[in-house]
Design an enzyme around this catalytic site. Structure first.
Site, short mmCIF file in Angstrom:
data_model
loop_
_atom_site.label_atom_id
_atom_site.label_comp_id
_atom_site.label_asym_id
_atom_site.label_seq_id
_atom_site.Cartn_x
_atom_site.Cartn_y
_atom_site.Cartn_z
N GLU A 152 6.84 -0.61 9.09
CA GLU A 152 6.85 0.15 7.84
C GLU A 152 8.22 0.09 7.17
OE1 GLU A 152 6.26 4.75 6.23
OE2 GLU A 152 6.57 4.35 8.36
N ASP A 187 3.72 2.77 2.92
CA ASP A 187 3.86 4.15 2.49
C ASP A 187 4.24 4.13 1.01
OD1 ASP A 187 5.05 6.72 1.87
OD2 ASP A 187 5.11 7.12 4.02
N GLN A 215 0.13 5.34 3.51
CA GLN A 215 0.49 6.75 3.53
C GLN A 215 0.92 7.18 2.13
OE1 GLN A 215 3.44 6.78 6.71
NE2 GLN A 215 1.92 7.46 8.19
N GLU A 251 1.04 12.07 4.61
CA GLU A 251 2.34 12.34 5.24
C GLU A 251 3.26 12.98 4.22
OE1 GLU A 251 4.87 9.82 8.39
OE2 GLU A 251 5.31 9.26 6.32
#
Length: 273
Positions: A152, A187, A215, A251
Site C-alpha cells: 500500500e 487507499d 480503503q 479506514e
C-alpha cells in the site's frame, strides 16, 4: 455494487476491540478488517467472526519483531514494517509466517505487508532490492496457502519517511516481483493526499486487475467519507463502472458516534457473500 468492510482498528473507538465485531454486525457490515490481530489469540478472533456472521477480509503482517510478543507490540512501539529494510530479513520472514498462521485460522484471503521507514542516510536502491527479494519469497509462502499479499502506498504527511508512497511506485514493485499473489491496496485517502486525480488513477489501475482492495476516508481530516474534498458518490460510481468487485475498507476516524455517522453508505450497497 459497493461492498464495505468495517475497519475495527478505527471504527467504534469507544468499545473494547473484541466488542467491535458485534457493533459492526449490528450496523449491517458483513466483513471486517483491522490493523493487526497479534494481541489476541487467533481462535478468539475466529469465534467473534463466527458469532457475528462476519468475514475477515484483510489484516496487516506484523510491523516488526521476531517473537509473538514482539510482533504484538511492534506497531505501538513505532515500527512500520520490515519488507524494505536490509538486515531485517529474519524479522520479515518470521512476521509473514505468523501472519499466514493467523490467516489460516481466520480464513482471511489477504495480508497487507508494510515496507518500512527509510532510515537517515539509507541506500534507497538497496531498499528496493530488499523489498523485491523479500516479496518474492513471501509470495511463494502465500501461494502455498492460497493467500494474496498486498502493498500500500501511504502518503508522506501522515507517515513521513515511509518507503512506498505513490501508486506508480507500487505497480513498479509488482512488475519486478512478477507474482499473481502480490497486489496493491489502493487507499483513496492516501492517494488524494499524495497525488490527487483519484478518479483517473482508478481508471488507470483497476483495469489491470492488480488492485485487490480499496480503503476510504474523507480528506483532509480522515473522517467519514461524506466529510471533506473527495466526492465519494462519484467515486463509487466510477468503481461500479470499472467493475470493481472487491471490498472497500472503511479506514477512517469517526467524527462522532460511529453508528450515527454511517449515513454516507449508499442505500443499495448490500454486501455480497
Amino acid at each position: 455494487m459497493s461492498q464495505f468492510a468495517a475497519n475495527l482498528s478505527w471504527l467504534y473507538p469507544h468499545l473494547p476491540f473484541l466488542d467491535r465485531f458485534e457493533a459492526a454486525a449490528r450496523d449491517g457490515f458483513t466483513a471486517v478488517e483491522y490493523l493487526a490481530p497479534y494481541g489476541w489469540e487467533a481462535g478468539e478472533l475466529a469465534a467473534r467472526l463466527r458469532t457475528n456472521g462476519l468475514r475477515q477480509v484483510l489484516f496487516n503482517a506484523p510491523a516488526a519483531g521476531l517473537t509473538p510478543p514482539e510482533m504484538a507490540a511492534a506497531w505501538q512501539s513505532g515500527a512500520r514494517g520490515t519488507a524494505a529494510l536490509p538486515g531485517q530479513e529474519a524479522a520479515f520472514r518470521a512476521g509473514v509466517q505468523e501472519a499466514l498462521r493467523y490467516a489460516a485460522v481466520l480464513d482471511c484471503p489477504r495480508i497487507h505487508v508494510m515496507s518500512g521507514m527509510v532510515p537517515v542516510g539509507a541506500d534507497v536502491a538497496a531498499m528496493q532490492t530488499t523489498l523485491i527479494d523479500n516479496l518474492r519469497w513471501a509470495c511463494m509462502q502465500a501461494a502455498a496457502q492460497g493467500c494474496q499479499l498486498l502493498i500500500e502506498p501511504i502518503n508522506a504527511r501522515d507517515m513521513p519517511g515511509y518507503f512506498l508512497q505513490r501508486q506508480a511506485q507500487a505497480h513498479a514493485v509488482l512488475d519486478a516481483v512478477d507474482s499473481p499473489h502480490l497486489k496493491v491496496l489502493m487507499d483513496l485517502y492516501h492517494c488524494q493526499v499524495a497525488e490527487g486525480d483519484v478518479a483517473s488513477k482508478l481508471r488507470q489501475y483497476l483495469p489491470t486487475g492488480r488492485v485487490a482492495h480499496i480503503q476510504i476516508a474523507g480528506v483532509p481530516e480522515r473522517q467519514e467519507p461524506d466529510i471533506g474534498e473527495l466526492h465519494y458518490p462519484y467515486l463509487f460510481d466510477v468503481l461500479d463502472a470499472l467493475g470493481y468487485a472487491g471490498w472497500i475498507g472503511c479506514e477512517y476516524r469517526p467524527a462522532g458516534d460511529t453508528s450515527s455517522g454511517l449515513g454516507w453508505r449508499p442505500r443499495d450497497s448490500t454486501p455480497r457473500p
